[in-house]
Design a protein around this motif. Structure first.
Motif, short mmCIF file in Angstrom:
data_model
loop_
_atom_site.label_atom_id
_atom_site.label_comp_id
_atom_site.label_asym_id
_atom_site.label_seq_id
_atom_site.Cartn_x
_atom_site.Cartn_y
_atom_site.Cartn_z
N UNK A 202 0.83 -1.20 0.00
CA UNK A 202 0.00 0.00 0.00
C UNK A 202 0.87 1.26 0.00
N UNK A 203 1.98 1.21 0.72
CA UNK A 203 2.90 2.35 0.72
C UNK A 203 3.48 2.57 -0.66
N UNK A 204 3.78 1.46 -1.36
CA UNK A 204 4.38 1.56 -2.69
C UNK A 204 3.45 2.23 -3.70
N UNK A 205 2.16 2.00 -3.56
CA UNK A 205 1.20 2.56 -4.52
C UNK A 205 0.47 3.78 -3.95
N UNK A 206 1.02 4.29 -2.85
CA UNK A 206 0.51 5.53 -2.24
C UNK A 206 -0.97 5.44 -1.82
N UNK A 207 -1.29 4.36 -1.15
CA UNK A 207 -2.63 4.21 -0.58
C UNK A 207 -2.49 4.20 0.94
N UNK A 208 -3.18 5.11 1.58
CA UNK A 208 -3.09 5.24 3.03
C UNK A 208 -3.99 4.23 3.73
N UNK A 209 -3.53 3.74 4.87
CA UNK A 209 -4.36 2.83 5.66
C UNK A 209 -5.56 3.57 6.27
N UNK A 210 -5.57 4.90 6.16
CA UNK A 210 -6.74 5.66 6.60
C UNK A 210 -7.84 5.64 5.54
N UNK A 211 -7.44 5.41 4.29
CA UNK A 211 -8.42 5.28 3.21
C UNK A 211 -9.08 3.91 3.24
N UNK A 212 -8.28 2.90 3.49
CA UNK A 212 -8.75 1.52 3.51
C UNK A 212 -7.79 0.71 4.36
N UNK A 213 -8.30 -0.19 5.15
CA UNK A 213 -7.44 -0.97 6.04
C UNK A 213 -6.79 -2.13 5.30
N UNK A 214 -5.65 -2.55 5.82
CA UNK A 214 -4.96 -3.70 5.23
C UNK A 214 -5.83 -4.96 5.33
N UNK A 215 -6.61 -5.06 6.38
CA UNK A 215 -7.49 -6.21 6.55
C UNK A 215 -8.54 -6.28 5.44
N UNK A 216 -9.09 -5.13 5.07
CA UNK A 216 -10.08 -5.09 4.00
C UNK A 216 -9.44 -5.47 2.66
N UNK A 217 -8.24 -4.93 2.42
CA UNK A 217 -7.53 -5.26 1.19
C UNK A 217 -7.24 -6.76 1.14
N UNK A 218 -6.77 -7.29 2.27
CA UNK A 218 -6.46 -8.73 2.33
C UNK A 218 -7.70 -9.57 2.03
N UNK A 219 -8.84 -9.13 2.55
CA UNK A 219 -10.09 -9.86 2.31
C UNK A 219 -10.47 -9.84 0.83
N UNK A 220 -10.33 -8.67 0.20
CA UNK A 220 -10.65 -8.55 -1.23
C UNK A 220 -9.70 -9.40 -2.08
N UNK A 221 -8.42 -9.37 -1.75
CA UNK A 221 -7.44 -10.15 -2.50
C UNK A 221 -7.71 -11.64 -2.34
N UNK A 222 -8.04 -12.05 -1.11
CA UNK A 222 -8.34 -13.45 -0.85
C UNK A 222 -9.55 -13.90 -1.67
N UNK A 223 -10.58 -13.05 -1.72
CA UNK A 223 -11.77 -13.39 -2.50
C UNK A 223 -11.44 -13.52 -3.98
N UNK A 224 -10.59 -12.63 -4.48
CA UNK A 224 -10.19 -12.69 -5.89
C UNK A 224 -9.40 -13.97 -6.18
N UNK A 225 -8.48 -14.30 -5.28
CA UNK A 225 -7.68 -15.51 -5.49
C UNK A 225 -8.57 -16.75 -5.51
N UNK A 226 -9.54 -16.78 -4.62
CA UNK A 226 -10.39 -17.96 -4.54
C UNK A 226 -11.33 -18.07 -5.73
N UNK A 227 -11.49 -17.00 -6.48
CA UNK A 227 -12.23 -17.05 -7.74
C UNK A 227 -11.28 -17.18 -8.94
#
Length: 288
Positions: A202-227
């Protein structure tokens, strides 16, 4: 779930054979011996499960195939005395090896015992233990089941592939990881490791954890992988600004894992699919 145990078995046949086409669906009541039965012991039904008044059922389903499935027939070659530990319906489930079998039963009715004895029965029928796959939901259950099977048929049962989905697939990946560009000693990231890696991405792509939490991102990525949706496809499917950012993070996360010679829990499930798709010879090896 059992693999390499679906072929027809016969006491007095030594020839090869084919699975038959579907005949019918049978539902068999399977309750503790002292349970008051109010319905007939077996009934044919127009579907797999249509009578809601039968609360605990074990049903045997003979499934048809678009093509005949060739399989060897094994002779009974071991001591079957352990079958006396089972009641008649449990024995039926253990011995029903002509096609897939699904068992549904209430607590305390002997589901684990049936699965354990089913593996032992396969081995006693002459199926090589290393050609049997038994998947469980916990490592503890797998350990206990394997110990029971060893007591029934001896140390040869230790060659059975038994464990959780993750542990069995990790075992395959440990052997075949170089084919996917990983070292065999790859690290397995737990959820904390994954979220820490995602925060770096998130730091590399300039996304703040105040905009979205790492947990939410992890959940979205996990859902994408499982599909089975890779980063590039995820980015193409993005419908808003948030999804676009998550797509960028997802791409960085996958690269970071690879550079770190690491896989997360989702990778343990999807990397074998990638492996078998890219290397049909490896898939063929594990078929046998």
């Amino acid at each position: 779930m059992l693999g390499r145990g679906f072929g027809p078995f016969s006491d007095n046949s030594a020839s090869d054979c084919f699975f038959p086409a579907i005949e019918s669906v049978h539902i068999t009541r399977w309750m503790p011996d002292n349970y008051p039965l109010t319905h007939s012991n077996r009934s044919e039904v127009p579907g797999i499960f249509s009578n809601e008044h039968l609360p605990f059922l074990a049903f045997r389903l003979r499934i048809s195939y678009t093509q005949s499935v060739f399989c060897p027939t094994y002779r009974l070659s071991g001591d079957m005395s352990f079958l006396k530990d089972l009641n008649p319906v449990q024995q039926e489930a253990v011995k029903a090896l002509n096609g897939p079998v699904m068992i549904i039963a209430g607590a305390g009715s002997g589901k684990t015992r049936v699965l354990t004895y089913r593996v032992a029965y396969l081995i006693s029928c002459g199926v090589p233990p290393y050609q049997i796959l038994a998947l469980t939901f916990t490592n503890k259950a797998a350990k206990e089941m394997k110990e029971r099977i060893v007591r029934l048929v001896g140390d040869k049962a230790s060659e059975v592939w038994m464990g959780t989905f993750h542990s069995m697939f990790a075992r395959i990946l440990r052997k075949e990881a170089p084919l996917l560009g990983y070292d065999r000693a790859f690290t397995i990231y737990d959820s904390d490791d994954s979220q820490s890696a995602i925060r770096r991405c998130m730091e590399r792509v300039n996304v703040s954890t105040q905009q979205i939490t790492a947990q939410t991102v992890a959940s979205r990525i996990s859902a994408a992988k499982n599909q089975l949706i890779p980063p590039a496809e995820y980015a193409q499917l993005a419908s808003d600004f948030l999804d676009e950012k998550i797509g960028s993070i997802y791409g960085e996360y996958v690269k970071l894992l690879h550079r770190s010679n690491a896989m997360d829990f989702d990778d343990l499930l999807i990397k074998p699919i990638e492996l078998f798709q890219k290397h049909p010879d490896v898939l063929e090896k594990y078929h046998h």
